[in-house]
Enzyme design. Structure first.
Site, PDB file in Angstrom:
ATOM      1  N   ARG A  12     -40.275  74.834 -28.102  1.00 29.95           N
ATOM      2  CA  ARG A  12     -38.825  74.887 -28.300  1.00 29.95           C
ATOM      3  C   ARG A  12     -38.419  74.886 -29.767  1.00 29.95           C
ATOM      4  O   ARG A  12     -37.403  75.460 -30.138  1.00 29.95           O
ATOM      5  CB  ARG A  12     -38.162  73.705 -27.582  1.00 29.95           C
ATOM      6  CG  ARG A  12     -36.683  73.938 -27.385  1.00 29.95           C
ATOM      7  CD  ARG A  12     -35.942  72.773 -26.810  1.00 29.95           C
ATOM      8  NE  ARG A  12     -34.576  73.160 -26.527  1.00 29.95           N
ATOM      9  CZ  ARG A  12     -33.668  73.443 -27.455  1.00 29.95           C
ATOM     10  NH1 ARG A  12     -33.999  73.363 -28.738  1.00 29.95           N
ATOM     11  NH2 ARG A  12     -32.456  73.813 -27.120  1.00 29.95           N
ATOM     12  N   ASP A  17     -38.809  62.338 -31.235  1.00 32.65           N
ATOM     13  CA  ASP A  17     -37.501  62.264 -30.588  1.00 32.65           C
ATOM     14  C   ASP A  17     -37.663  62.294 -29.068  1.00 32.65           C
ATOM     15  O   ASP A  17     -36.712  62.500 -28.336  1.00 32.65           O
ATOM     16  CB  ASP A  17     -36.564  63.380 -31.074  1.00 32.65           C
ATOM     17  CG  ASP A  17     -37.124  64.787 -30.865  1.00 32.65           C
ATOM     18  OD1 ASP A  17     -38.113  64.941 -30.115  1.00 32.65           O
ATOM     19  OD2 ASP A  17     -36.564  65.740 -31.423  1.00 32.65           O
ATOM     20  N   LEU A  68     -41.379  66.606 -32.222  1.00 38.23           N
ATOM     21  CA  LEU A  68     -39.931  66.782 -32.338  1.00 38.23           C
ATOM     22  C   LEU A  68     -39.523  68.060 -31.618  1.00 38.23           C
ATOM     23  O   LEU A  68     -40.095  69.127 -31.864  1.00 38.23           O
ATOM     24  CB  LEU A  68     -39.532  66.862 -33.817  1.00 38.23           C
ATOM     25  CG  LEU A  68     -39.884  65.633 -34.663  1.00 38.23           C
ATOM     26  CD1 LEU A  68     -39.862  65.965 -36.149  1.00 38.23           C
ATOM     27  CD2 LEU A  68     -38.932  64.477 -34.358  1.00 38.23           C
ATOM     28  N   HIS A  69     -38.524  67.939 -30.739  1.00 38.44           N
ATOM     29  CA  HIS A  69     -38.119  69.128 -29.995  1.00 38.44           C
ATOM     30  C   HIS A  69     -36.675  69.106 -29.500  1.00 38.44           C
ATOM     31  O   HIS A  69     -36.187  70.102 -28.982  1.00 38.44           O
ATOM     32  CB  HIS A  69     -39.034  69.318 -28.780  1.00 38.44           C
ATOM     33  CG  HIS A  69     -38.804  68.280 -27.712  1.00 38.44           C
ATOM     34  ND1 HIS A  69     -39.360  67.016 -27.782  1.00 38.44           N
ATOM     35  CD2 HIS A  69     -38.077  68.308 -26.564  1.00 38.44           C
ATOM     36  CE1 HIS A  69     -38.981  66.323 -26.720  1.00 38.44           C
ATOM     37  NE2 HIS A  69     -38.204  67.083 -25.974  1.00 38.44           N
ATOM     38  N   ARG A  70     -35.966  67.995 -29.621  1.00 40.23           N
ATOM     39  CA  ARG A  70     -34.636  67.899 -29.022  1.00 40.23           C
ATOM     40  C   ARG A  70     -33.641  68.809 -29.736  1.00 40.23           C
ATOM     41  O   ARG A  70     -33.712  68.995 -30.952  1.00 40.23           O
ATOM     42  CB  ARG A  70     -34.135  66.456 -29.043  1.00 40.23           C
ATOM     43  CG  ARG A  70     -34.945  65.553 -28.139  1.00 40.23           C
ATOM     44  CD  ARG A  70     -34.151  64.402 -27.603  1.00 40.23           C
ATOM     45  NE  ARG A  70     -34.959  63.583 -26.688  1.00 40.23           N
ATOM     46  CZ  ARG A  70     -34.845  63.616 -25.375  1.00 40.23           C
ATOM     47  NH1 ARG A  70     -33.957  64.405 -24.810  1.00 40.23           N
ATOM     48  NH2 ARG A  70     -35.610  62.871 -24.622  1.00 40.23           N
TER      49      ARG A  70
END
Length: 367
Positions: free
Chosen positions: A237, A277, A202-204
């Protein structure tokens, strides 16, 4: 020089590798320019080694920054390189800032632009990637699409038919070419992972930039871990946000450093299900037959739902994630796609088809 490939982030490397190889088999003059958008060893150099990509002919080393700062630095460096190298065509990949910066710079210099993965649309302009996709496709002389829906989007936007080519997905070329290297059991042993687990990535911005959203997401992941172990390589991120929210505080949540391509796909291959994501992971799980729960309200890859193993999970459904994962891990289908469905032309030959489009005079003797 005929072609200059622009890569800047890990998804670009995976897509570029089969195209570079196919053009190389034709003896076409080409170079690879790395913008340095992903500059960490674990996010960049290891991918070149894993994929057998040639050492980049240049590395701009732009690093991180705001979208405006990064895009401006990219365009300044790319203008210099394009002027010095004089490529006939710049080949760009995907939807990162390096992609749109290269398309803008090449167009202003009168250099041809070919976009690999053209036409994908989430129709969500809050996503920076969506803006990059739309702008890049408007500037591209050659639009190389992975799926029929992408072709339809380009046509709807008025792109002339002779600029659009349905070629399939080069990311799948890389996946199928390396299937025997994805050693899920070996990875599990090396990292001391449980026999059964869910892989997460997950990083968005929509998921990791707002503390309230991160808190809800961590609660959902912990709910999953109450039922089955969760293994998550943490993208740089989102690391600070997840640390602050206590993601690693659950005894069955296993946090790893970012993995190279081979190790990451091995992790996915061995998972009972995947929570993500990422755009590319939706595609990889479709081919590997691993259930995928995508924590987004939309996807620019709907073919992974109609012809794959993917299901969207909106923010309003985060609380349902543990039950959805349990269903997926038990073998129940997460969507209505036929078992074993694979999108057309996702057959490991997209790189060859792209090379045929870009260099028809030197195409395969036996296509």
């Amino acid at each position: 020089m005929a072609f200059l490939h622009i890569v800047g982030a890990r998804p670009n490397f995976v897509k570029a590798a089969p195209v570079v190889a196919a053009l190389d088999r034709r003896g076409i003059a080409q170079q690879v320019l790395h913008t340095g958008q992903h500059y960490d060893e674990r996010m960049s150099a290891v991918f070149f080694r894993d994929l057998g990509l040639p050492r980049p002919d240049a590395d701009l080393g732009v690093g991180s920054g705001s979208h405006a700062q990064q895009t401006a630095a990219l365009m300044t460096g790319l203008e210099r390189e394009f002027t010095e190298r004089s490529p006939e065509t710049v080949i760009v990949y995907g939807d990162v800032n390096s992609t749109v910066a290269a398309a803008l710079t090449a167009a202003k210099l009168g250099i041809g632009v070919a976009h690999v993965e053209a036409g994908l649309r989430s129709f969500d302009r809050t996503m920076p990637e969506e803006v990059n996709r739309v702008v890049t496709d408007r500037l591209s002389d050659v639009c190389l699409a992975t799926s029929a829906d992408a072709v339809a989007h380009l046509a709807d936007e008025g792109v002339p038919a002779d600029r659009i080519h349905l070629v399939g997905n080069p990311m799948i070329d890389t996946l199928t070419a390396n299937l025997d290297r994805f050693d899920a059991e070996g990875l599990r042993v090396r990292h001391g992972l449980p026999a059964s687990y869910v892989a997460a990535t997950l990083h968005r911005p929509a998921n990791v930039d707002d503390p309230d959203t991160v808190a809800r997401l961590v609660a959902a992941v912990h709910g999953v871990a109450d039922r089955i172990d969760v293994v998550m390589p943490v993208h740089p991120r989102g690391r600070a946000a997840f640390d602050a929210a206590g993601l690693g505080g659950h005894p069955r949540v296993h946090l790893l450093e970012p993995l190279g391509y081979i190790d990451f796909v091995a992790l996915v291959r061995g998972a009972a299900a995947v929570v993500t994501d990422s755009g590319g992971v939706q595609e990889e799980t479709t081919i590997l037959g691993v259930p995928c729960l995508t924590l987004r309200p939309n996807t620019e890859r709907p073919v992974t739902i109609t012809h794959g193993t993917n299901r969207l999970v909106s923010r309003e459904e985060f609380a349902e994630l543990p039950a959805l994962v349990a269903k997926a891990a038990s073998g129940e289908p997460v969507n209505g796609a036929p078992a074993g469905a694979v999108p057309p032309l996702w057959d490991g030959a997209a790189g060859e088809r792209i090379a045929d489009v870009l260099s028809p005079a030197q195409g395969r003797k036996n296509p």
